[in-house]
Scaffold this motif. Structure first.
Motif, PDB file in Angstrom:
ATOM      1  N   TRP A  42      -8.806   1.969   4.693  1.00 26.44           N
ATOM      2  CA  TRP A  42      -8.446   1.568   3.329  1.00 26.44           C
ATOM      3  C   TRP A  42      -7.441   0.412   3.361  1.00 26.44           C
ATOM      4  O   TRP A  42      -7.555  -0.550   2.607  1.00 26.44           O
ATOM      5  CB  TRP A  42      -7.880   2.798   2.620  1.00 26.44           C
ATOM      6  CG  TRP A  42      -7.307   2.567   1.261  1.00 26.44           C
ATOM      7  CD1 TRP A  42      -7.998   2.377   0.099  1.00 26.44           C
ATOM      8  CD2 TRP A  42      -5.919   2.530   0.917  1.00 26.44           C
ATOM      9  NE1 TRP A  42      -7.118   2.232  -0.942  1.00 26.44           N
ATOM     10  CE2 TRP A  42      -5.831   2.326  -0.466  1.00 26.44           C
ATOM     11  CE3 TRP A  42      -4.728   2.663   1.642  1.00 26.44           C
ATOM     12  CZ2 TRP A  42      -4.616   2.238  -1.145  1.00 26.44           C
ATOM     13  CZ3 TRP A  42      -3.516   2.587   0.974  1.00 26.44           C
ATOM     14  CH2 TRP A  42      -3.466   2.375  -0.396  1.00 26.44           C
ATOM     15  N   ILE A  43      -6.468   0.498   4.277  1.00 27.82           N
ATOM     16  CA  ILE A  43      -5.475  -0.585   4.367  1.00 27.82           C
ATOM     17  C   ILE A  43      -6.148  -1.876   4.838  1.00 27.82           C
ATOM     18  O   ILE A  43      -5.896  -2.959   4.314  1.00 27.82           O
ATOM     19  CB  ILE A  43      -4.313  -0.183   5.316  1.00 27.82           C
ATOM     20  CG1 ILE A  43      -3.514   0.960   4.681  1.00 27.82           C
ATOM     21  CG2 ILE A  43      -3.412  -1.377   5.623  1.00 27.82           C
ATOM     22  CD1 ILE A  43      -2.482   1.603   5.600  1.00 27.82           C
ATOM     23  N   ALA A  44      -7.063  -1.742   5.793  1.00 29.59           N
ATOM     24  CA  ALA A  44      -7.702  -2.939   6.361  1.00 29.59           C
ATOM     25  C   ALA A  44      -8.750  -3.534   5.432  1.00 29.59           C
ATOM     26  O   ALA A  44      -8.873  -4.752   5.323  1.00 29.59           O
ATOM     27  CB  ALA A  44      -8.334  -2.585   7.709  1.00 29.59           C
ATOM     28  N   HIS A  45      -9.521  -2.680   4.768  1.00 34.54           N
ATOM     29  CA  HIS A  45     -10.691  -3.161   4.030  1.00 34.54           C
ATOM     30  C   HIS A  45     -10.656  -2.838   2.541  1.00 34.54           C
ATOM     31  O   HIS A  45     -11.575  -3.208   1.808  1.00 34.54           O
ATOM     32  CB  HIS A  45     -11.980  -2.560   4.615  1.00 34.54           C
ATOM     33  CG  HIS A  45     -12.077  -2.699   6.101  1.00 34.54           C
ATOM     34  ND1 HIS A  45     -12.159  -3.922   6.741  1.00 34.54           N
ATOM     35  CD2 HIS A  45     -12.084  -1.769   7.087  1.00 34.54           C
ATOM     36  CE1 HIS A  45     -12.217  -3.731   8.050  1.00 34.54           C
ATOM     37  NE2 HIS A  45     -12.163  -2.430   8.288  1.00 34.54           N
ATOM     38  N   GLY A  46      -9.675  -2.077   2.115  1.00 33.35           N
ATOM     39  CA  GLY A  46      -9.611  -1.705   0.694  1.00 33.35           C
ATOM     40  C   GLY A  46     -10.513  -0.540   0.345  1.00 33.35           C
ATOM     41  O   GLY A  46     -10.473  -0.031  -0.765  1.00 33.35           O
ATOM     42  N   VAL A  47     -11.334  -0.118   1.300  1.00 33.34           N
ATOM     43  CA  VAL A  47     -12.255   0.992   1.030  1.00 33.34           C
ATOM     44  C   VAL A  47     -12.122   2.000   2.163  1.00 33.34           C
ATOM     45  O   VAL A  47     -12.309   1.643   3.327  1.00 33.34           O
ATOM     46  CB  VAL A  47     -13.724   0.497   1.001  1.00 33.34           C
ATOM     47  CG1 VAL A  47     -14.644   1.637   0.575  1.00 33.34           C
ATOM     48  CG2 VAL A  47     -13.871  -0.691   0.086  1.00 33.34           C
ATOM     49  N   HIS A  93       0.855  -1.188   0.000  1.00 34.89           N
ATOM     50  CA  HIS A  93       0.000   0.000   0.000  1.00 34.89           C
ATOM     51  C   HIS A  93       0.892   1.239   0.000  1.00 34.89           C
ATOM     52  O   HIS A  93       1.822   1.307   0.808  1.00 34.89           O
ATOM     53  CB  HIS A  93      -0.896   0.050   1.246  1.00 34.89           C
ATOM     54  CG  HIS A  93      -1.899  -1.047   1.310  1.00 34.89           C
ATOM     55  ND1 HIS A  93      -1.569  -2.336   1.675  1.00 34.89           N
ATOM     56  CD2 HIS A  93      -3.224  -1.055   1.046  1.00 34.89           C
ATOM     57  CE1 HIS A  93      -2.658  -3.091   1.641  1.00 34.89           C
ATOM     58  NE2 HIS A  93      -3.678  -2.339   1.257  1.00 34.89           N
ATOM     59  N   LEU A  94       0.567   2.187  -0.849  1.00 33.67           N
ATOM     60  CA  LEU A  94       1.341   3.433  -0.901  1.00 33.67           C
ATOM     61  C   LEU A  94       0.445   4.590  -0.477  1.00 33.67           C
ATOM     62  O   LEU A  94      -0.623   4.804  -1.058  1.00 33.67           O
ATOM     63  CB  LEU A  94       1.866   3.657  -2.330  1.00 33.67           C
ATOM     64  CG  LEU A  94       2.687   4.932  -2.563  1.00 33.67           C
ATOM     65  CD1 LEU A  94       3.904   4.996  -1.641  1.00 33.67           C
ATOM     66  CD2 LEU A  94       3.140   5.002  -4.031  1.00 33.67           C
ATOM     67  N   VAL A  95       0.885   5.305   0.557  1.00 36.77           N
ATOM     68  CA  VAL A  95       0.124   6.447   1.074  1.00 36.77           C
ATOM     69  C   VAL A  95       0.901   7.715   0.735  1.00 36.77           C
ATOM     70  O   VAL A  95       2.020   7.903   1.216  1.00 36.77           O
ATOM     71  CB  VAL A  95      -0.059   6.342   2.610  1.00 36.77           C
ATOM     72  CG1 VAL A  95      -0.859   7.536   3.131  1.00 36.77           C
ATOM     73  CG2 VAL A  95      -0.720   5.029   2.982  1.00 36.77           C
ATOM     74  N   ASP A  96       0.329   8.566  -0.091  1.00 37.60           N
ATOM     75  CA  ASP A  96       0.969   9.850  -0.413  1.00 37.60           C
ATOM     76  C   ASP A  96       0.507  10.867   0.626  1.00 37.60           C
ATOM     77  O   ASP A  96      -0.628  11.333   0.583  1.00 37.60           O
ATOM     78  CB  ASP A  96       0.579  10.293  -1.825  1.00 37.60           C
ATOM     79  CG  ASP A  96       1.162  11.660  -2.165  1.00 37.60           C
ATOM     80  OD1 ASP A  96       1.852  12.245  -1.300  1.00 37.60           O
ATOM     81  OD2 ASP A  96       0.923  12.141  -3.289  1.00 37.60           O
ATOM     82  N   ALA A  97       1.401  11.158   1.563  1.00 35.79           N
ATOM     83  CA  ALA A  97       1.077  12.135   2.621  1.00 35.79           C
ATOM     84  C   ALA A  97       1.966  13.366   2.487  1.00 35.79           C
ATOM     85  O   ALA A  97       2.239  14.053   3.466  1.00 35.79           O
ATOM     86  CB  ALA A  97       1.247  11.496   3.992  1.00 35.79           C
TER      87      ALA A  97
END
Ligand code: NAP
Length: 226
Positions: free
Chosen positions: A213-218, A40-44
């Motif tokens: 989002w990481i846990a459930h995709g949404v 997973h990539l998080v752009d922060a």
């Protein structure tokens, strides 16, 4: 894994591992994502770090890694604000044409040099670190201070330096908003630089939504960026 560009000398300590420095463009980031088996990539990044955000979207696409952007909601003007909105730093420099004023450049050090094109003003600069070379502005004061700042101290700073105009990026959120509230309280004009355009991506405004989002995709409260 937290990734920093390496712009500040002594970043705040973090509980998570940190890597520092560019990836080497889109290809470099795509390789990193694959090599490190990133899922997973998080752009922060800051909303004005447009190149990194564009690279992240492209590299995530190449590597087949889902991406989410964690952003701060943009500021909107309220009663008492005296904003002149401009599209970018070039627009902000152009907006300063005219007689000498006392201007607070609340921009960080990366874009300060562009204001040498309007050398008639006295500038107040605030940087996180002492710069290696002096800013190329003939009349300026430099304050070295790390945020977040509060409205009272920003109001005092602007008052003490007899500031009559503030130039700021629309960073949004609460962490950097003290200067905007201070300018409002003092009745000062603000040249507000609009955010750069971003590629389409899933965008949320709070950390809990990223974990969803990481846990459930949404994510909860999802917004599609434009
Ligand atoms: N722009 C602002 O107003 C501003 C304000 C406060 C904080 N920041 C922070 O300062 C950093 C740099 O901002 P910028 O505007 O210079 O970025 P930028 O113009 O969008 O990116 C320039 C290059 O810096 C590298 N880079 C940027 N962010 C990175 C990160 N988090 N990890 C690893 N490499 C990174 C990338 O190099 P490669 O192509 O080699 O990968 C990128 O292509 C960002 O992390 C941003 O969040 C920016």
């Amino acid at each position: 894994m937290l990734s920093y560009a390496g712009r500040t000398a002594a970043p705040a300590a973090q509980a998570s591992p940190v890597r520092v420095g560019g990836f080497g463009g889109v290809a470099g980031l795509a390789t990193y994502l694959r090599d490190e088996r990133v899922t997973h990539l998080v752009d922060a990044t800051h909303p004005f770090a447009a190149q990194m955000s564009a690279h992240a979207v492209a590299a995530a696409g190449h590597a087949g890694v889902p991406l989410i952007a964690l952003t701060r909601p943009a500021w909107t003007s309220v009663a008492g604000d005296r904003w002149t909105r401009v599209a970018d730093v070039t627009g902000a420099v152009a907006a300063l044409a005219g007689p000498a004023r006392r201007v607070m450049l609340a921009l960080g050090r990366m874009h300060v040099a562009a204001f040498a094109a309007q050398p008639q003003h006295h500038y107040l600069l605030r940087f996180v670190d002492e710069p290696d070379t002096l800013p190329p502005l003939p009349h300026h004061d430099l304050v070295i201070e790390r945020g977040p700042f509060d409205e009272d101290s920003d109001r005092r700073l602007m008052f003490d330096h007899r500031i009559d105009l503030v130039v700021a990026k629309n960073a949004g959120g609460s962490g950097a908003s003290a200067k905007i509230a201070a300018a409002r309280a003092l009745g000062l004009g603000v040249v507000m630089i609009d955010r750069p355009a971003m590629p389409p991506r899933i965008e949320v405004h709070d950390v809990a939504a990223v974990f969803d989002w990481i846990a459930h995709g949404v994510p909860s409260g999802i917004q599609r960026g434009v």
